[in-house]
Design an enzyme around this catalytic site. Structure first.
Site, PDB file in Angstrom:
ATOM      1  N   LYS A 174      -9.578   5.562   3.747  1.00 18.07           N
ATOM      2  CA  LYS A 174      -8.319   4.826   3.935  1.00 18.07           C
ATOM      3  C   LYS A 174      -7.890   4.328   2.562  1.00 18.07           C
ATOM      4  CE  LYS A 174      -6.535   0.618   6.065  1.00 18.07           C
ATOM      5  NZ  LYS A 174      -6.916  -0.625   6.783  1.00 18.07           N
ATOM      6  N   GLU A 223       0.810  -1.219   0.000  1.00 15.40           N
ATOM      7  CA  GLU A 223       0.000   0.000   0.000  1.00 15.40           C
ATOM      8  C   GLU A 223       0.841   1.266   0.000  1.00 15.40           C
ATOM      9  OE1 GLU A 223      -2.792  -0.449   3.170  1.00 15.40           O
ATOM     10  OE2 GLU A 223      -3.740  -2.187   2.243  1.00 15.40           O
ATOM     11  N   LYS A 229     -15.503  -1.642   2.435  1.00 14.88           N
ATOM     12  CA  LYS A 229     -14.789  -2.107   1.247  1.00 14.88           C
ATOM     13  C   LYS A 229     -15.826  -2.667   0.283  1.00 14.88           C
ATOM     14  CE  LYS A 229     -10.510  -3.407   3.668  1.00 14.88           C
ATOM     15  NZ  LYS A 229      -9.720  -4.558   4.183  1.00 14.88           N
TER      16      LYS A 229
END
Length: 437
Positions: free
Chosen positions: A400, A204, A349
């Site tokens: 995020k 990430e 998500k």
């Protein structure tokens, strides 16, 4: 009329070089395209990501079955429907699959179609996607959770916890908060270099150095905040949100180091210690007393409900406790958590549940019950920036989406800059108001 004329899927590659699904939706006057992300640390309760399983092709990770399902079953089932009828489209997708976990067609197939239809509907309506989904009140830019040190399943190092993140809360605009995050990222890089530590990055985009302990990781982050010229907040037990410009968020991904047979949390990558649920909750309480932590995601394992309750009772009044593997963007799981009074936030998500409508329902349920919602990427991402649009559409207040490196992460941050510019004086940056602790 915005009638669906054709749906076409293909296999593309994500940020880790693994196959994923991309879907194109065509009407007579509009077009939508969406690419589907995938996770490394996945919850056992997530909807099924359909993979081919042929070890001789992409190590078994091909998605040609999911692609074929879109190009046959879904294309035939949705042709002729109005692309602007999102709930009806998503209802039909669920009917075509017919399983509780989307294992027949694959959540990766359904999500690509659902999001591509939304984009085609937005284009037909002449609106940005965030406005199309969220209406005229969609104006809140999210506070970013910026991943600066990677560990756990996202990095080959000695750090047990998956993500150490910074959250710029002492700012009045998203663009200033983003600049703060970038400057801290570069300050941390210089700090690591000065100590002879690796500046290689994880999935990430955060750094993945070999450190002596998990404590060293968070202490490096605090030091980098100061080196960049910013002030870290106080520990939450001392009123952290009331002062300082930057707070810390953690994603330990505790399910990854929980031994269900032993009923212990095993720090396999660092000092090999083993903690009971009660000891793990006490561990996080101590960290929240020692460091400027405002948010902990998956502080306990996905099925350790008793541990989650202990953690919530200990620090839930002052620290955001985010359920990812616990809730998996699923309204049924979230409702159970609300009833049991565990956690106070849900990680959202889109590929955990598989359709846009179900995603929005989970966010709405969270908000109605006083839980915050954090819109999230996955560790396997693409250049698709839909989650940035969803974050603003839902006024979630938090996102995020990785670190200040790797273009698959920057695509989302840059999309938010464009949205902020488009909103102009209407744009709201919630800062500390994004939290309910």
């Amino acid at each position: 009329m915005p009638i669906i004329r054709k749906i076409h899927a293909r296999q593309i590659l994500d940020s880790r070089g693994n196959p994923t699904v991309e879907v194109d939706v065509y009407t007579e006057s509009s077009f939508g395209r969406a690419a589907v992300p995938s996770g490394a640390s996945t919850g056992v309760h997530e909807a099924v990501e359909l993979r081919d399983g042929d070890a001789s092709v992409y190590l078994g990770k091909g998605v040609l079955k999911a692609v074929e399902n879109v190009n046959t079953i879904v294309d035939e089932g949705l042709r002729g429907m109005l692309v602007t009828e999102q709930e009806e489209i998503d209802r039909m997708l669920l009917e075509l699959d017919g399983t509780p976990n989307k294992s027949k067609l694959g959540a990766n197939a359904l999500l690509g179609v659902s999001l591509a239809c939304a984009k085609a509907g937005a284009e037909y309506s002449g609106m940005s996607l965030y406005r199309y989904i969220g209406g005229t009140m969609a104006n809140t830019l999210p506070v970013p959770m910026m991943n600066v040190i990677n560990g756990g399943a996202h990095a080959d190092n000695t750090v047990d916890f998956q993500e150490f993140m910074i959250m710029p809360i002492g700012f009045t605009s998203y663009s200033d908060a983003l600049r703060c995050g970038a400057e801290i990222f570069h300050a941390l890089k210089a700090l690591l270099k000065s100590r002879g530590l690796s500046t290689a990055v994880g999935d990430e985009g955060g750094f993945a150095p070999n450190l002596t302990s998990n404590e060293e990781a968070i202490e490096l982050v605090v030091e980098a905040i100061g080196k960049a010229g910013y002030k870290a907040g106080s520990p939450a037990s001392k009123g952290g949100l009331g002062e300082g410009q930057v707070m810390i968020a953690l994603d330990p991904a505790s399910s990854e180091f929980y031994d269900a047979d032993k009923k212990k949390y095993v720090f396999k990558k660092s000092d090999k210690r083993e903690l009971s649920s009660e000891e793990m909750a006490a561990y996080w309480e101590k960290w929240s007393n020692d460091y400027p932590i405002i948010s902990i995601e998956d502080g306990m394992a996905e099925d350790d409900w008793a541990g989650w309750k202990m953690l919530t009772d200990r620090i839930g009044s002052r620290v955001q406790l985010v359920g990812d593997d616990l809730f998996v963007t699923n309204s049924v799981r979230l409702a159970e958590g609300i009833e049991k009074k565990v956690g106070n936030s849900i990680l959202v998500k889109v590929n955990q549940i598989g359709t846009l409508t179900e995603t929005l329902e989970a966010i709405d349920l969270a908000k109605r019950n006083g839980y915050t919602a954090v819109i999230s990427h996955r560790s396997g991402e693409t250049e698709d920036s839909t989650i940035a649009q969803i974050a603003v559409a839902t006024n979630a207040g938090q996102i995020k989406t990785g670190s200040m490196s790797r273009s698959d992460r920057m695509a989302k941050y840059n999309e938010l800059l464009r949205i902020e510019e488009e909103l102009g004086a209407q744009a709201v940056y919630p800062a500390a108001k994004a939290f309910r602790v």
